[in-house]
Scaffold this active site. Structure first.
Site, PDB file in Angstrom:
ATOM      1  N   CYS A 167       5.714   1.069  -1.325  1.00 60.25           N
ATOM      2  CA  CYS A 167       5.006   2.349  -1.220  1.00 60.25           C
ATOM      3  C   CYS A 167       5.617   3.318  -2.218  1.00 60.25           C
ATOM      4  O   CYS A 167       6.702   3.868  -1.980  1.00 60.25           O
ATOM      5  CB  CYS A 167       5.109   2.890   0.201  1.00 60.25           C
ATOM      6  SG  CYS A 167       4.151   4.384   0.474  1.00 60.25           S
TER       7      CYS A 167
ATOM      8  N   CYS B 127      -5.378   7.453  -1.476  1.00 58.88           N
ATOM      9  CA  CYS B 127      -4.022   8.002  -1.422  1.00 58.88           C
ATOM     10  C   CYS B 127      -3.998   9.328  -2.157  1.00 58.88           C
ATOM     11  O   CYS B 127      -4.422   9.409  -3.323  1.00 58.88           O
ATOM     12  CB  CYS B 127      -3.028   7.023  -2.063  1.00 58.88           C
ATOM     13  SG  CYS B 127      -1.325   7.636  -2.093  1.00 58.88           S
TER      14      CYS B 127
END
Length: 436
Positions: free
Chosen positions: A159, A345
């Site tokens: 991530c 995102c």
């Protein structure tokens, strides 16, 4: 009556509990287990670590949220799992289940690199609430005597968004405080290039991310493997060294200990293989949601990186799992669903941000392409992230997983969270294919 147990009450577990309660009659028991009484909106932790928002603003009390919603609550840590007997242990208590949903989020692997982490190392983290508060304390001390700032990730990280967000938010804060000239900022990443994000081929993300970093005079160190960390120096495998006064480095993720302790249940990192229904291939009563799901990278890289599981992907997995359990119980039409794995995102940089959209997150195996792949930058992204945080927390207060108007909004963008499973896909496991 069936008993459905959900381990984890974060972005995966809590919405899944709500969706199950919506789909199932009250005769079915739903139990939610978590080590914390607080639901935390994890994507906002970089703001907390830099003093832009308090932890209280992004947390909700879980027992109050689920009170009178027909969901039972257990506070504690799962210490054992027996898939054969279909039971788990929470401390000294044994709980039987008919269906188990594992949605624990990430277990942080700081032992992967010597000196990594805020507890036994010399770097900060924004991966959980406690670490974000430690990072804030260290940040406030850093501002009293500023120096070199190093942000990034170690090999195996999956991530990367929070690293870019932290580096650029730190730049924004330092400029506001008129301290930026005293703080050289370096971003170190194992990605082949900045903006790879663990998935590659993300439209123009490479150009946008690099442009944002260069505009803010942040040094970029790509395709770099951090090997060890001393109290004030980061060492790379190629012998380069980077001194620091403050460092925030993202660790690799693992699955939970109770999953790794049962032989053959997961891979060596504790990630669970799943069928397109998100059931375990060997244990049909077990489902997985979020970080614990095993997804193979779309391409090999010279330095290992993992595939991100964004909040939207996690929500989609939870919606599919809730639907499929309701199908198993005969409560809705017998059409199994799978998550589309579309990912949105949003990264806030203070006065601007970048939004990434990948549908699906990995290229389709048949074509080698994604249906949609875009990245945009602008001040409006910062506003969108703030609004989405408020919206998500409101959903959790309302006891709703995905309201109808959210589904409409996604459809307007050409996105869906879940879709029906084709017959040919029902025997394949996520470990080997993402063709859904």
């Amino acid at each position: 009556m069936s008993h459905i147990v959900i381990i984890g009450a974060g972005i995966g577990g809590l919405p899944t509990a709500y969706e199950l309660r919506h789909l199932l009659p009250k005769s079915h028991q739903i139990t939610l287990i978590s080590e914390s009484e607080s639901f935390t909106f994890i994507p906002s932790l970089p703001w907390v670590a830099l003093g832009l928002k308090s932890l209280k603003q992004i947390q909700l009390n879980i027992p109050k949220l689920i009170q009178n919603k027909g969901i039972e609550w257990v506070l504690g840590k799962v210490t054992g799992l027996d898939p054969q007997a279909q039971q788990i242990n929470v401390g000294n208590t044994m709980i039987k289940y008919d269906y188990l949903i594992i949605a624990t989020g990430a277990s942080l692997n700081f032992s992967n690199v010597s000196g990594l982490g805020p507890i036994n190392g010399y770097t900060q983290s924004v991966c959980n609430p406690h670490h974000a508060l430690l990072a804030l304390m260290a940040w406030n001390q850093f501002l009293l005597s500023p120096g070199s700032l190093v942000v990034g990730a170690v090999p195996g990280t999956s991530c990367f968004g929070p690293a870019y967000e932290f580096a650029l938010l730190a730049d924004f804060q330092l400029r506001r405080l008129k301290l930026r000239s005293k703080v050289p900022i370096t971003l170190i990443t194992p990605e082949p290039y900045a903006g790879h994000l663990g998935i590659g081929g993300m439209a123009n993300s490479r150009e946008l991310v690099k442009k944002c970093l260069q505009e803010r005079e942040i040094e970029i160190v790509e395709n770099a493997a951090i090997s060890r960390i001393s109290p004030n120096t980061i060492f790379l495998e190629d012998n380069r060294q980077f001194p620091f006064q403050y460092s925030m480095l993202l660790p690799p993720f693992n699955g939970p200990d109770f999953v790794r302790s049962y032989p053959g249940l997961a891979d060596d990192k504790g990630f669970l293989p799943v069928l397109p229904t998100y059931q375990h291939p060997q244990f049909e009563s077990i489902y997985a949601v979020g970080v614990v799901v095993k997804i193979n990278p779309p391409e090999s890289t010279s330095i290992p990186v993992g595939v991100p599981k964004t909040g939207q992907m996690t929500e989609a997995m939870g919606m599919a799992v809730a639907h499929n359990i309701a199908v198993k119980l005969g409560e809705i039409k017998p059409v199994s669903m799978t998550p589309t794995l579309a990912a949105i995102c949003m990264a806030d940089f203070g006065d601007k941000g970048i939004i990434f959209l990948a549908d699906p997150v990995l290229p389709e195996s048949a074509t080698g392409n994604r249906r949609k792949s875009v990245a945009y930058s602008g001040r409006w992204v910062s506003w969108c992230k703030t609004l989405f945080e408020l919206f998500f927390l409101a959903k959790m207060r309302w006891g709703m997983a995905v309201p109808f108007f959210e589904s409409w909004g996604l459809r307007a963008l050409g996105l869906k969270l879940i879709k029906p499973i084709n017959v040919s896909e029902k025997v394949e496991t996520q470990e080997f294919t993402l063709k859904v």
